[in-house]
Design a protein around this motif. Structure first.
Motif, short mmCIF file in Angstrom:
data_model
loop_
_atom_site.label_atom_id
_atom_site.label_comp_id
_atom_site.label_asym_id
_atom_site.label_seq_id
_atom_site.Cartn_x
_atom_site.Cartn_y
_atom_site.Cartn_z
N ILE A 16 2.29 9.06 -1.13
CA ILE A 16 3.40 9.97 -0.81
C ILE A 16 4.70 9.31 -1.24
O ILE A 16 4.95 8.14 -0.90
CB ILE A 16 3.44 10.31 0.69
N ASP A 17 5.51 10.04 -1.98
CA ASP A 17 6.87 9.61 -2.29
C ASP A 17 7.75 10.11 -1.15
O ASP A 17 8.07 11.30 -1.08
CB ASP A 17 7.34 10.16 -3.64
N GLN A 36 2.79 10.37 10.56
CA GLN A 36 3.18 10.06 11.93
C GLN A 36 4.67 10.34 12.15
O GLN A 36 5.07 10.85 13.19
CB GLN A 36 2.89 8.58 12.24
N LEU A 37 5.49 9.97 11.15
CA LEU A 37 6.93 10.12 11.31
C LEU A 37 7.39 11.56 11.05
O LEU A 37 8.11 12.14 11.86
CB LEU A 37 7.66 9.16 10.37
N PHE A 38 6.96 12.12 9.94
CA PHE A 38 7.38 13.47 9.56
C PHE A 38 6.28 14.45 10.00
O PHE A 38 5.54 14.99 9.18
CB PHE A 38 7.63 13.55 8.06
N LEU A 95 5.67 0.68 7.34
CA LEU A 95 6.26 0.81 6.01
C LEU A 95 6.04 2.20 5.41
O LEU A 95 5.00 2.81 5.62
CB LEU A 95 5.66 -0.22 5.04
N LEU A 96 7.03 2.66 4.66
CA LEU A 96 6.89 3.82 3.78
C LEU A 96 7.24 3.36 2.37
O LEU A 96 7.87 2.31 2.19
CB LEU A 96 7.83 4.95 4.20
N ILE A 97 6.84 4.14 1.37
CA ILE A 97 7.19 3.85 -0.01
C ILE A 97 7.91 5.04 -0.60
O ILE A 97 7.69 6.18 -0.20
CB ILE A 97 5.94 3.47 -0.84
N THR A 103 0.61 6.53 3.77
CA THR A 103 0.43 7.99 3.91
C THR A 103 0.30 8.37 5.37
O THR A 103 0.92 9.35 5.83
CB THR A 103 -0.80 8.45 3.11
N ASN A 104 -0.48 7.62 6.13
CA ASN A 104 -0.61 7.88 7.57
C ASN A 104 0.71 7.68 8.28
O ASN A 104 1.05 8.44 9.21
CB ASN A 104 -1.69 6.98 8.17
N ASN A 105 1.47 6.67 7.86
CA ASN A 105 2.79 6.44 8.46
C ASN A 105 3.70 7.64 8.24
O ASN A 105 4.45 8.05 9.14
CB ASN A 105 3.43 5.18 7.86
#
Length: 261
Positions: A4-5, A254-256, A202-204, A249-251
């Motif tokens: 996911i971007d 969870q956030l959005f 972390l996200l990317i 992707t799981n993060n």
């Protein structure tokens, strides 16, 4: 593998320069295993055209807000107007908002007031914040804490600050998003910080069209290139790129929470 971007500006990518159309831009991402894109607003004035451009693609979500460097450039906007636009189902986040003292020290008070407005809306709508911060470490964390941003949570995007700031953000349940900057040879301090941040926080992102990662540095960025960020982080942390993809992707999910991923 699915990536996911978590932060891109699809409406600001020069498609003519890439000799592609918008549909091909999205296909390029899909072919690089990027299953979802979060298209981030920087201006209330520009939000309607940004939304119109990408709303036909089910794998694109949106944010709504005013970048700190655009505070004062928009037409006069009220808290109620921001809330109305941000309360649409496809809008999964508030921002990007925050503080930038590097490029603009003349609008510090206006930036701070706008930042607080965004946090208020995020808490009212229970949608996470996307935070831009540069050369404003203490004020950013202080404003997040004093306005109870731990309730809505959020992410410090395109993170380039030190470990102390990362730790402070983690302590209020925020995530940290890493862009292509981490692949730059001179980003040694950031690389050390990334090693310390737990993978499950972390996200990317690409921050397209800016900050293209190696091996595309110097070129226009696009969401397909987020794969290079994932690969580089995998190397830093000594894990597989598949694990980085799965956890980030799981993060994101969870956030959005309202994103249709």
């Amino acid at each position: 593998m699915q990536l996911i971007d978590s932060h891109c500006h699809l409406d600001r990518i020069d498609l003519e320069k890439e000799k592609i159309n918008f549909e091909q831009l999205i296909k390029n991402a899909e072919q690089a295993d990027v299953q979802h894109l979060l298209c981030v607003a920087i201006s209330m004035d520009q939000f309607p055209s940004m939304f119109e451009k990408a709303q036909g693609y089910n794998n694109v979500s949106f944010s709504c807000g005013v970048h700190p460097l655009h505070v004062g450039e928009d037409k006069e906007y009220t808290l109620a107007q921001l809330k109305t636009l941000a309360d649409q189902p496809r809008v999964v986040a508030i921002g990007e908002t925050g503080l930038d003292y590097y490029y603009s020290k003349d609008s510090i008070k206006e930036q701070q007031a706008s930042f607080e407005h965004h946090i208020d809306v995020a808490n009212q709508l229970d949608k996470p914040l996307i935070v831009h911060t540069r050369d404003a470490r203490k004020d950013t964390i202080d404003i997040l804490k004093s306005n109870h941003a731990d309730k809505c949570q959020g992410v410090l995007h395109c993170f380039t600050e030190n470990w102390e700031m990362a730790k402070a953000a983690l302590d209020i349940n925020f995530y940290i998003s890493i862009s292509g900057i981490v692949t730059f040879k001179n980003a040694v301090e950031l690389q050390d910080v990334v090693k310390k941040i737990p993978l499950d926080r972390l996200l990317i992102e690409t921050d397209s069209p800016y900050l293209a990662p190696a091996p595309h540095r110097g070129k226009q960025n696009q969401p397909a290139y987020v794969k290079h960020v994932a690969e580089f982080i995998a190397g830093l942390k000594g894990v597989s790129v598949e694990e980085v993809a799965e956890v980030t992707t799981n993060n994101f999910k969870q956030l959005f929470k309202t994103a249709q991923v």
